[in-house]
Design a protein around this motif. Structure first.
Motif: not given
Length: 381
Positions: A374-375, A330-331, A324-325, A343-344
């Motif tokens: 996330x950013x 990536x999101x 999940x990390x 990608x994963x």
């Protein structure tokens, strides 16, 4: 009427609604309506992302087509090119789209072609970042037509400078007093809602009433104590300065430079100070003491600030699994869920299932909220 006089009059009227919203989160709709009424031709929207506390709030807006807002929340907020500008701009600094990222530069983007261009000519905006700390972000955006971008630039900036600090303090009070968004229980007072040490004080920090944890902190005497004339005194001079500045601003001090004071580290603990002004008619805030208290009162809240850590470690602290990390990182708005899954090297259905778990564990409900969180983690890594 000059810009300064206009900003003062409008700011004070909007400020009354903001003060009410500080003690009633449902009243933010009224704040947006007041902004729309007092600034004709503007569509205001307030976005608060509070992933760290697990209390992400829905967008609050006025004048917008609900379908456009729903589309933004579902998808276009996550690919908004303005996110990078917002995150790189200091708090309480006005932003104007035609200066920082004009609409003409976005015409090739999905965000413009499929969403912004369909707002009936409202392709420009002005805004201010109210909060940006510890995984939390709050932004006020004033959407308007392109012609207004140059015509009303100074006026909108002046209004945002007046109301920005007041809005930030109200949002902080919401967080302290309404962590689950619940309304007051019968007979419950504002101080009873605050889990952190909180104090109702005068402009010069004379104590009127304290929350339960506030009384405990005063009794311990290591951080705060009550001195002469019943004034609260902080033993650390930096904390004392932050409390004095916040109380003065909350009681009607100058609005300029109203960003949150930085965290104050005392020994092994780090403290953050925030305050809002209190009206005398607020229900039961200071009980019978309000009959003897002066007109200008502030609610000062001290919060133990969370320590920063790396992005992966911090996500793990929220209970995210390693898989999940990897997906969450990536999101960040640069790719779709399908692209992230590719990608994963996992199936789209697996990615969707993991994303639902990420949402639940971080307390967010939209990809746009996750992208901002996330950013910000990456920016501080």
């Amino acid at each position: 009427m000059g810009e300064a006089e206009h900003a003062q009059r409008v700011g004070e009227e909007i400020g009354l609604a903001i003060d009410h919203a500080a003690c009633d989160p449902a009243a933010w709709d009224t704040v947006m309506a007041e902004i729309g009424r007092l600034l004709p031709g503007v569509w205001p929207v307030l976005q608060v992302v509070d992933a760290a506390a697990g209390t992400g709030l829905p967008l609050v807006y006025w004048g917008w087509d609900p379908a456009a807002v729903a589309a933004y929340e579902a998808h276009y907020g996550a690919v908004n090119p303005w996110i990078s500008v917002i995150l790189s701009t200091p708090t309480m600094v006005s932003m104007h789209s035609e200066e920082r990222m004009p609409a003409s530069s976005l015409r090739h983007t999905e965000f413009y072609a499929d969403w912004l261009s369909r707002l009936g000519g409202m392709t420009a905006s002005s805004g201010v970042k109210l909060i940006d700390a510890d995984g939390r972000l709050a932004v006020l955006n004033l959407q308007h037509d392109l012609a207004r971008a140059s015509r009303a630039h100074g006026r909108l900036a002046a209004v945002m400078e007046r109301i920005g600090p007041r809005m930030r303090r109200a949002i902080e009070t919401n967080r302290a007093c309404f962590p689950a968004g619940a309304a007051f229980a019968a007979g419950e007072t504002l101080l009873e809602r605050v889990a952190d040490p909180a104090f109702v004080v005068t402009r010069d920090l004379r104590l009127v009433e304290a929350s339960r944890t506030g009384h405990v902190l005063l009794a311990e005497g290591d951080v705060l104590r009550v001195g002469a004339l019943d004034r609260i005194q902080a033993r650390d001079p930096r904390l004392a300065g932050a409390m004095a500045r916040e109380a003065a601003l909350a009681c009607g001090g100058p609005p300029m430079g109203g960003g949150m004071p930085g965290p104050v580290r005392i020994g092994a603990e780090t403290w953050q100070v925030t305050a809002i002004g209190l009206r005398q008619d607020l229900r039961g805030v200071v009980g019978m003491a309000r009959l003897l208290a002066p007109d200008q009162l502030a609610l000062v809240v001290l919060r133990r600030a969370a320590a920063e850590s790396g992005g992966q470690d911090r996500l793990a602290r929220f209970g995210l699994s390693p898989a999940e990390v990897r997906l969450a990182l990536l999101m960040d708005g640069s790719r779709s869920l399908v692209q992230a899954a590719e990608s994963l090297g996992i199936r789209h259905e697996t990615a969707r299932s993991q994303l639902r778990q990420v949402f639940a564990k971080l307390g967010v409900s939209r990809q746009s909220e996750l992208a901002v969180f996330i950013l910000r983690l990456k920016d501080r890594a």
